[in-house]
Design a protein around this motif. Structure first.
Motif, PDB file in Angstrom:
ATOM      1  N   UNK A   1       0.833  -1.207   0.000  1.00  0.00           N
ATOM      2  CA  UNK A   1       0.000   0.000   0.000  1.00  0.00           C
ATOM      3  C   UNK A   1       0.870   1.261   0.000  1.00  0.00           C
ATOM      4  N   UNK A   2       1.902   1.242   0.830  1.00  0.00           N
ATOM      5  CA  UNK A   2       2.768   2.421   0.928  1.00  0.00           C
ATOM      6  C   UNK A   2       3.506   2.687  -0.373  1.00  0.00           C
ATOM      7  N   UNK A   3       3.912   1.613  -1.050  1.00  0.00           N
ATOM      8  CA  UNK A   3       4.651   1.788  -2.293  1.00  0.00           C
ATOM      9  C   UNK A   3       3.758   2.298  -3.421  1.00  0.00           C
TER      10      UNK A   3
ATOM     11  N   UNK B   1      -3.798   8.650  -0.379  1.00  0.00           N
ATOM     12  CA  UNK B   1      -4.674   7.476  -0.403  1.00  0.00           C
ATOM     13  C   UNK B   1      -5.445   7.355   0.895  1.00  0.00           C
ATOM     14  N   UNK B   2      -6.726   7.025   0.818  1.00  0.00           N
ATOM     15  CA  UNK B   2      -7.495   6.759   2.041  1.00  0.00           C
ATOM     16  C   UNK B   2      -6.999   5.491   2.712  1.00  0.00           C
ATOM     17  N   UNK B   3      -7.361   5.348   3.990  1.00  0.00           N
ATOM     18  CA  UNK B   3      -6.842   4.219   4.773  1.00  0.00           C
ATOM     19  C   UNK B   3      -7.256   2.872   4.181  1.00  0.00           C
ATOM     20  N   UNK B   4      -8.447   2.821   3.581  1.00  0.00           N
ATOM     21  CA  UNK B   4      -8.932   1.541   3.087  1.00  0.00           C
ATOM     22  C   UNK B   4      -8.674   1.322   1.611  1.00  0.00           C
ATOM     23  N   UNK B   5      -7.782   2.130   1.002  1.00  0.00           N
ATOM     24  CA  UNK B   5      -7.497   1.965  -0.421  1.00  0.00           C
ATOM     25  C   UNK B   5      -6.672   0.716  -0.659  1.00  0.00           C
ATOM     26  N   UNK B   6      -7.043  -0.061  -1.657  1.00  0.00           N
ATOM     27  CA  UNK B   6      -6.288  -1.254  -2.046  1.00  0.00           C
ATOM     28  C   UNK B   6      -5.823  -1.036  -3.477  1.00  0.00           C
ATOM     29  N   UNK B   7      -4.509  -0.933  -3.708  1.00  0.00           N
ATOM     30  CA  UNK B   7      -4.000  -0.617  -5.050  1.00  0.00           C
ATOM     31  C   UNK B   7      -4.235  -1.754  -6.038  1.00  0.00           C
TER      32      UNK B   7
ATOM     33  N   UNK C   1       4.348  -1.165  -7.865  1.00  0.00           N
ATOM     34  CA  UNK C   1       5.222   0.015  -8.071  1.00  0.00           C
ATOM     35  C   UNK C   1       5.761   0.148  -9.481  1.00  0.00           C
ATOM     36  N   UNK C   2       5.829  -0.991 -10.210  1.00  0.00           N
ATOM     37  CA  UNK C   2       6.349  -0.914 -11.580  1.00  0.00           C
ATOM     38  C   UNK C   2       5.259  -0.563 -12.589  1.00  0.00           C
ATOM     39  N   UNK C   3       4.016  -0.435 -12.121  1.00  0.00           N
ATOM     40  CA  UNK C   3       2.923  -0.070 -13.015  1.00  0.00           C
ATOM     41  C   UNK C   3       2.168  -1.246 -13.583  1.00  0.00           C
TER      42      UNK C   3
ATOM     43  N   UNK D   1      -4.446  -8.965  -4.226  1.00  0.00           N
ATOM     44  CA  UNK D   1      -5.551  -8.048  -3.938  1.00  0.00           C
ATOM     45  C   UNK D   1      -6.564  -8.728  -3.022  1.00  0.00           C
ATOM     46  N   UNK D   2      -6.826  -9.985  -3.304  1.00  0.00           N
ATOM     47  CA  UNK D   2      -7.790 -10.723  -2.489  1.00  0.00           C
ATOM     48  C   UNK D   2      -7.308 -10.824  -1.046  1.00  0.00           C
ATOM     49  N   UNK D   3      -6.023 -11.103  -0.877  1.00  0.00           N
ATOM     50  CA  UNK D   3      -5.475 -11.219   0.467  1.00  0.00           C
ATOM     51  C   UNK D   3      -5.646  -9.916   1.246  1.00  0.00           C
ATOM     52  N   UNK D   4      -5.354  -8.795   0.600  1.00  0.00           N
ATOM     53  CA  UNK D   4      -5.472  -7.518   1.287  1.00  0.00           C
ATOM     54  C   UNK D   4      -6.927  -7.190   1.623  1.00  0.00           C
ATOM     55  N   UNK D   5      -7.832  -7.543   0.710  1.00  0.00           N
ATOM     56  CA  UNK D   5      -9.247  -7.286   0.972  1.00  0.00           C
ATOM     57  C   UNK D   5      -9.735  -8.097   2.170  1.00  0.00           C
TER      58      UNK D   5
END
Length: 526
Positions: free
Chosen positions: A448-450, A457-463, A467-469, A477-481
């Motif tokens: 998230x920080x990268x 970014x809001x606290x609940x944002x999931x990228x 970082x490489x685009x 993504x599923x794990x973070x959700x």
């Protein structure tokens, strides 16, 4: 102990071999060459049979349908099934149909003898257990309804309110949820408690006999009382009221509306004072739309409807019910020890969906208690449940819910459950943790920080990109959700699963896959 055994098998060689094996253990063996012959034997002589051994592979006959037909006859004798095909699906279907044990040929004489011995023990104790349950003294009260579920506690609250009035009540819910228990508690708490509580199962009486059973008859100068007359001053519980024939429904309208009944063959009506509590597994308003249930009767019976939720919708009740049943059956069977349910066994019971609801759980606990060898019930004491769970744990192609499919999310855990020393999720981890490997994943906070500066970014944002685009992997993504949902809903597994749109069992599997600790979702995976 010598037993009377009915052997149902269409293979004469197998019949002869098994008969000789059983007779070597001094059992008396009756043989039937096919399913219909076996059913006819049971119709005439079921009380002589202690154990039934059934071949699942008789030509043209489904073995599970024979088991169901045996139970439909009211025969509760233990059934041991045998087959030459070690098919897991066949085993699951057999135990679902009510089989006691499952033998795969070739089977040793010792294994057959052990199966029969255990079936004899169960049959003997089951009979005494049914007698003990029937003879329990004291009326059923609301204190006998065990629950920690907010939904079920609401049912109790509504039922207590209904008890104060003499209005008709309709109890809705699946088979086995405890509708009759609630009805009896309403009767006990009402002003009619000193009068009879009479039960009529509308589904168990033949259509041509239901009118006489309900209203009675007068023939040759003698009168046979019906259930309405028997319940005078008290309560009549009409189970499966939706199965009443339309002509009988018309007469029941008069009984409810005017307090009058007219027995078959009588020329004059008689007054009755009866409170009616009905129960149904059907959607009565849909039955009205389809013309199978009278609209006027629906509105007269459905004055105070109460819906009792299925056990799978209130799984926080399973641990409480299991403990109560284990304690009760150990006491009723006068066992020299107290019997408790171990953590892993409790996780197994909690994860199961209980299609037969509380009645199925009660029967499973009774079987486990009377056959248990120790003071603590373990997973191995619930072979039927374990067999069905193992079938559900098979991965499904193209889906992510291969751990235990079909389990539905229930309401959030109650405060009682949250306060217990071992939560349901913890029990499940203990019981099933060895089934799914844990994997190492990156810390989502670093990702998230990268991807997003903290200020932007809001606290609940999931990228969605790294970082490489590049688009990130779906698993990341599923794990973070999942981690975010666990934190957001404070580890309440049922609510997390429901909001994510997956089964609770699927959630447990994904926690193991990602090495997520539900108590600390932001902790780096082990």
């Amino acid at each position: 102990m010598t037993a009377q055994i009915l052997l149902i098998d269409d293979d004469p060689i197998q019949r002869r071999l098994l008969k000789s094996t059983l007779e070597a253990y001094e059992h008396v063996v009756h043989v039937a060459e096919n399913g219909p012959a076996g059913l006819e034997f049971l119709r005439q002589r079921s009380k002589q049979v202690d154990v039934i051994i059934l071949d699942l592979e008789m030509g043209g006959i489904n073995g599970e349908s024979i088991i169901e037909a045996i139970r439909a006859l009211g025969v509760e004798t233990p059934v041991v099934v045998q087959t030459s095909q070690p098919d897991g699906e066949a085993m699951v279907q057999a135990v679902r149909s009510g089989a006691f044990d499952f033998l795969v040929r070739p089977v040793s004489p010792e294994r057959i003898a052990a199966s029969v011995a255990h079936a004899l023990k169960l049959g003997r104790l089951d009979a005494s257990g049914r007698t003990a349950r029937r003879s329990r003294s004291g009326a059923i009260t609301f204190a006998d309804i065990v629950s920690a579920s907010s939904d079920m506690l609401r049912v109790v609250d509504l039922a207590q309110r209904a008890a104060d009035a003499s209005i008709p009540v309709v109890l809705e819910g699946e088979t086995g949820v405890g509708k009759q228990l609630v009805a009896r508690a309403i009767h006990t708490a009402s002003g009619r408690s000193a009068k009879p509580f009479v039960v009529l199962d509308c589904n168990a009486v033949a259509a041509e006999d239901i009118e006489q059973a309900l209203f009675g008859s007068v023939r040759g100068g003698s009168e046979l009382s019906g259930k309405l007359a028997e319940a005078e001053g008290g309560t009549l519980f009409l189970d499966e009221v939706g199965d009443l024939p339309l002509d009988v429904q018309a007469k029941l309208v008069r009984a409810v509306q005017e307090g009058e009944i007219e027995p078959i063959g009588s020329s004059a009506p008689r007054k009755v004072d009866v409170r009616i509590i009905s129960a149904t597994t059907k959607d009565l308003i849909e039955e009205v739309r389809e013309g199978r249930f009278r609209e006027d009767l629906y509105y007269r019976l459905n004055v105070f409807p109460i819906t009792i939720p299925a056990l799978r919708r209130r799984k926080e009740d399973v641990p409480h019910l299991a403990r109560v049943f284990a304690e009760r059956f150990a006491s009723e069977q006068k066992l020299p020890r107290n019997v408790t349910v171990g953590p892993a066994a409790m996780a197994l019971l909690t994860a199961y969906d209980w299609p037969g609801n509380v009645k199925e759980l009660e029967n499973v606990l009774f079987r486990a208690v009377v056959l248990a060898q120790g003071e603590v019930l373990r997973e191995t004491d619930f072979p039927q449940i374990a067999a069905q769970m193992s079938q559900m744990m098979r991965p499904t192609t193209g889906r992510g819910d291969g751990f235990i499919s079909g389990l539905t999310a229930s309401s959030p855990p109650s405060p009682l459950e949250q306060a217990s020393s071992l939560s349901v999720s913890g029990l499940a981890r203990e019981a099933f943790g060895h089934l799914v490997p844990r994997t190492t994943r990156p810390d989502p906070r670093a990702l998230l920080a990268a991807a997003y500066p903290a200020a932007a970014a809001p606290e609940n944002a999931i990228p969605t990109v790294d970082p490489s685009g590049e688009v990130r992997k779906l698993s990341e993504v599923e794990e973070e959700l999942i981690r975010f949902a666990l934190k957001f809903y404070r580890g309440q597994m049922s609510q997390v699963a429901r909001k994510l749109g997956i089964g609770r069992s699927t959630l447990y599997r994904k926690l193991k896959d990602y090495g997520i600790d539900p108590d600390d979702p932001l902790k780096e995976a082990a």
